[in-house]
Scaffold this motif. Structure first.
Motif, PDB file in Angstrom:
ATOM      1  N   PHE A  24     -32.130  23.753 -25.538  1.00 45.21           N
ATOM      2  CA  PHE A  24     -31.167  22.924 -26.270  1.00 45.21           C
ATOM      3  C   PHE A  24     -30.066  23.743 -26.939  1.00 45.21           C
ATOM      4  N   PRO A  25     -30.369  24.833 -27.662  1.00 41.16           N
ATOM      5  CA  PRO A  25     -29.284  25.612 -28.284  1.00 41.16           C
ATOM      6  C   PRO A  25     -28.269  26.120 -27.267  1.00 41.16           C
ATOM      7  N   GLU A  26     -28.783  26.598 -26.117  1.00 45.84           N
ATOM      8  CA  GLU A  26     -27.874  27.108 -25.104  1.00 45.84           C
ATOM      9  C   GLU A  26     -26.950  26.013 -24.563  1.00 45.84           C
ATOM     10  N   ILE A  27     -27.497  24.800 -24.388  1.00 44.25           N
ATOM     11  CA  ILE A  27     -26.683  23.675 -23.915  1.00 44.25           C
ATOM     12  C   ILE A  27     -25.590  23.346 -24.923  1.00 44.25           C
ATOM     13  N   CYS A  28     -25.972  23.323 -26.206  1.00 38.25           N
ATOM     14  CA  CYS A  28     -24.983  23.015 -27.249  1.00 38.25           C
ATOM     15  C   CYS A  28     -23.868  24.047 -27.274  1.00 38.25           C
ATOM     16  N   LEU A  29     -24.230  25.311 -27.194  1.00 37.26           N
ATOM     17  CA  LEU A  29     -23.222  26.364 -27.232  1.00 37.26           C
ATOM     18  C   LEU A  29     -22.270  26.259 -26.041  1.00 37.26           C
ATOM     19  N   ASP A  30     -22.805  25.936 -24.875  1.00 35.86           N
ATOM     20  CA  ASP A  30     -21.945  25.777 -23.703  1.00 35.86           C
ATOM     21  C   ASP A  30     -20.991  24.605 -23.889  1.00 35.86           C
ATOM     22  N   ARG A  31     -21.495  23.509 -24.436  1.00 30.68           N
ATOM     23  CA  ARG A  31     -20.652  22.328 -24.625  1.00 30.68           C
ATOM     24  C   ARG A  31     -19.628  22.529 -25.738  1.00 30.68           C
ATOM     25  N   ALA A  32     -19.923  23.425 -26.674  1.00 31.95           N
ATOM     26  CA  ALA A  32     -18.961  23.721 -27.742  1.00 31.95           C
ATOM     27  C   ALA A  32     -17.763  24.504 -27.236  1.00 31.95           C
ATOM     28  N   GLN A  33     -17.901  25.070 -26.044  1.00 29.01           N
ATOM     29  CA  GLN A  33     -16.820  25.832 -25.416  1.00 29.01           C
ATOM     30  C   GLN A  33     -16.367  26.973 -26.344  1.00 29.01           C
ATOM     31  N   LYS A  34     -15.100  27.036 -26.683  1.00 25.39           N
ATOM     32  CA  LYS A  34     -14.579  28.139 -27.494  1.00 25.39           C
ATOM     33  C   LYS A  34     -14.344  27.746 -28.955  1.00 25.39           C
ATOM     34  N   ARG A  35     -14.903  26.607 -29.377  1.00 22.03           N
ATOM     35  CA  ARG A  35     -14.679  26.138 -30.735  1.00 22.03           C
ATOM     36  C   ARG A  35     -15.398  27.040 -31.747  1.00 22.03           C
ATOM     37  N   PRO A  36     -14.896  27.105 -33.007  1.00 27.04           N
ATOM     38  CA  PRO A  36     -15.628  27.835 -34.058  1.00 27.04           C
ATOM     39  C   PRO A  36     -17.015  27.231 -34.257  1.00 27.04           C
ATOM     40  N   LEU A  37     -18.003  28.088 -34.447  1.00 26.48           N
ATOM     41  CA  LEU A  37     -19.396  27.650 -34.525  1.00 26.48           C
ATOM     42  C   LEU A  37     -19.912  27.692 -35.953  1.00 26.48           C
ATOM     43  N   SER A  38     -20.711  26.677 -36.314  1.00 31.95           N
ATOM     44  CA  SER A  38     -21.449  26.649 -37.574  1.00 31.95           C
ATOM     45  C   SER A  38     -22.925  26.540 -37.215  1.00 31.95           C
ATOM     46  N   ILE A  39     -23.708  27.548 -37.600  1.00 28.64           N
ATOM     47  CA  ILE A  39     -25.097  27.644 -37.155  1.00 28.64           C
ATOM     48  C   ILE A  39     -26.020  27.831 -38.358  1.00 28.64           C
ATOM     49  N   ILE A  40     -27.127  27.067 -38.375  1.00 25.08           N
ATOM     50  CA  ILE A  40     -28.236  27.304 -39.301  1.00 25.08           C
ATOM     51  C   ILE A  40     -29.426  27.751 -38.470  1.00 25.08           C
ATOM     52  N   LEU A  41     -29.978  28.914 -38.795  1.00 25.79           N
ATOM     53  CA  LEU A  41     -31.191  29.430 -38.161  1.00 25.79           C
ATOM     54  C   LEU A  41     -32.331  29.291 -39.147  1.00 25.79           C
ATOM     55  N   ASP A  42     -33.307  28.464 -38.809  1.00 28.84           N
ATOM     56  CA  ASP A  42     -34.337  28.063 -39.764  1.00 28.84           C
ATOM     57  C   ASP A  42     -35.712  28.379 -39.199  1.00 28.84           C
ATOM     58  N   GLY A  43     -36.408  29.391 -39.783  1.00 30.91           N
ATOM     59  CA  GLY A  43     -37.754  29.706 -39.341  1.00 30.91           C
ATOM     60  C   GLY A  43     -37.853  31.064 -38.679  1.00 30.91           C
ATOM     61  N   VAL A  44     -38.945  31.260 -37.969  1.00 32.04           N
ATOM     62  CA  VAL A  44     -39.210  32.536 -37.290  1.00 32.04           C
ATOM     63  C   VAL A  44     -38.383  32.585 -36.009  1.00 32.04           C
ATOM     64  N   PHE A  45     -37.492  33.547 -35.928  1.00 28.18           N
ATOM     65  CA  PHE A  45     -36.545  33.612 -34.816  1.00 28.18           C
ATOM     66  C   PHE A  45     -37.260  33.698 -33.464  1.00 28.18           C
ATOM     67  N   GLU A  46     -36.669  33.005 -32.480  1.00 30.02           N
ATOM     68  CA  GLU A  46     -37.032  33.212 -31.084  1.00 30.02           C
ATOM     69  C   GLU A  46     -35.966  34.132 -30.499  1.00 30.02           C
ATOM     70  N   PRO A  47     -36.332  35.357 -30.143  1.00 31.21           N
ATOM     71  CA  PRO A  47     -35.334  36.387 -29.782  1.00 31.21           C
ATOM     72  C   PRO A  47     -34.331  35.942 -28.722  1.00 31.21           C
ATOM     73  N   ASP A  48     -34.792  35.244 -27.677  1.00 29.76           N
ATOM     74  CA  ASP A  48     -33.870  34.850 -26.604  1.00 29.76           C
ATOM     75  C   ASP A  48     -32.803  33.887 -27.130  1.00 29.76           C
ATOM     76  N   VAL A  49     -33.212  32.958 -28.004  1.00 23.09           N
ATOM     77  CA  VAL A  49     -32.258  32.000 -28.567  1.00 23.09           C
ATOM     78  C   VAL A  49     -31.247  32.719 -29.451  1.00 23.09           C
ATOM     79  N   VAL A  50     -31.745  33.597 -30.314  1.00 16.61           N
ATOM     80  CA  VAL A  50     -30.863  34.313 -31.233  1.00 16.61           C
ATOM     81  C   VAL A  50     -29.915  35.232 -30.469  1.00 16.61           C
ATOM     82  N   ASP A  51     -30.397  35.839 -29.409  1.00 15.39           N
ATOM     83  CA  ASP A  51     -29.513  36.679 -28.586  1.00 15.39           C
ATOM     84  C   ASP A  51     -28.353  35.864 -28.036  1.00 15.39           C
TER      85      ASP A  51
END
Length: 443
Positions: free
Chosen positions: A107-134
């Protein structure tokens, strides 16, 4: 002969079945088209210009889109083709994401792709999943708002949470305007998650356009990460907030390592640093400070040093602080006698802890009357908070003081209850100064 007849009949039936299937497919297609036309007629969103529809979808978000395909904005995709087209054609709808780990796969990857080049606002909540954070760090130059919320207390001993893999940071974060670091630990949660402070420092150094920093975490000692006298220049930061001033925190020591030439708002609990540190910060850097909030660590600070801090911030428009009744009395006397002290002050909020001492409050009431009389045209908000325990009944204001305060209230001096949220100060109701003051006194 019978066999051939039966085979021929089967072939005829197959042909008729195929023809009926084709007819059913055509009818279903026609029904879908008619239904789409009906939806277009009945659905007001579909009749609006795409720009307006997109704005309506954006305003339906509660700040950040929730992760998962059962929440907005992904939920729009399952309503109808029209809504789906609008949602997919609105990159801003996907550019603000609250990612709670563990999160829906992909889901995060899909959202980022759909956001295209727009400025991003991100909340990271919990124990990071390395692939998502990368994936998020790969968009570092698009990040405009970044909030990191540390997980709940883990099982076992303290755990260090790295912001990224490896020693090299993903930046630069040239578009980052707001950085927030927070946790949900109670003060006694010593064995909690610890964020990698080296990574925090690297991130700050790679974000030259930061406007706001919030450090609402506990037990984050920067010893060993920053050397004595080492400074991080944040040339555009205007707001520095150390979070909940009622919870003991240790993160405010980082202010000794920050250079903030444009700082306008400072909220600090005074846990690891004292008023002398604030005074040194104000006198050496001379920021154009307009709002200063001192937490409950301020109750241990002397009146003299607090007054020196205020003299070093002549442009203050809001001062909100914890202090003893005696210190508050000294502050009020100074403000009533010296009109040049904080000549722009419009909001004065003082929180006094319980102090059941004979004759301690009468000087405070006298000084209250003096300062409100001297500054009644300047002060828009004046509030003494005694809600955590008031004075003994015999130490209430006398009749003359109450009468004088009533005159000021009738003349238009107002008192506003307010609290600080994560983004702004919220004023929720306005009451007369006298009524609110007496409410806290009686309770």
């Amino acid at each position: 002969m019978l066999i051939e007849t039966l085979r021929a009949r089967i072939e005829t039936l197959d042909s008729e079945i195929q023809a009926q299937r084709e007819l059913l497919t055509r009818l279903e297609r026609e029904k879908s088209c008619v239904q789409y036309q009906l939806n277009m007629v009945r659905d007001p969103i579909s009749r609006l210009p795409i720009e307006i529809s997109s704005q309506i979808f954006i305003h339906s978000l509660d700040g950040f889109g929730k992760p998962g395909f059962g929440h907005i904005p992904a939920l729009f995709l399952s309503v109808c083709n029209s809504w789906s087209s609008i949602a997919l054609g609105t990159p801003e709808l996907w550019s603000a994401i609250h990612i709670t780990f563990p999160c829906a796969k992909g889901f995060p990857e899909i959202c980022l792709d759909r956001a295209q080049k727009r400025p991003l606002s991100i909340i990271l909540d919990g124990v990071f999943e390395p692939d998502v954070v990368d994936t998020i760090w790969n968009r570092a130059q698009q990040l405009e708002y970044l909030e990191i919320r540390l997980p709940e207390q883990p099982d076992g001993g303290p755990v260090r949470l790295a912001l990224w893999r490896g020693a090299s940071p993903p930046g630069p974060f040239l578009s980052l305007k707001t950085f927030k670091l927070s946790d949900r630990h109670l003060p006694e949660d010593l064995d909690a998650w610890h964020v990698s402070l080296a990574h925090v420092v690297q991130l700050l150094r790679l974000a030259p356009n930061l406007n706001e920093c919030v450090f609402d975490v506990q037990y984050t000692h920067y010893h060993g990460v920053l050397k004595d006298g080492e400074k991080i220049l944040l040339p555009n930061v205007r707001r520095l907030d150390f979070g909940n001033n009622m919870i003991p925190r240790c993160d405010d020591e980082i202010i000794q390592h920050l250079s903030l030439p444009k700082l306008e708002f400072l909220s600090i609990p005074l846990q690891e640093v004292d008023a002398h540190t604030i005074l040194s910060f104000l006198t050496t850097q001379s920021p154009p400070l307009k709002e200063l909030i001192l937490g409950n660590g301020g109750t241990s600070q002397s009146a003299d040093i607090l007054l020196e801090c205020l003299r070093a911030a002549p442009e203050l428009e809001l001062f909100d602080a914890w202090m003893t009744p005696t210190t508050a009395t000294s502050l009020f006397i100074a403000l009533s006698k010296h009109s040049s002290l904080l000549c722009r002050l419009a909001t004065l909020v003082i929180h006094c802890p319980p102090a059941h001492v004979v004759d301690l409050y009468q000087p405070l009431w006298n000084a209250t009357l003096d300062v409100t009389t001297a500054r009644h045209e300047q002060l828009k908000v004046f509030h003494i908070d005694l809600s955590r325990g008031g004075p003994p009944h015999e130490n209430l204001p006398d009749a003359n003081t109450i009468a004088a305060l009533r005159i000021l209230a009738d003349a238009g001096m107002r008192d506003t209850h307010y609290w600080r949220s994560r983004r702004r100060s919220l004023r929720i109701r306005t009451l007369s100064f006298l009524a609110t003051l007496m409410h806290h006194i009686v309770l």
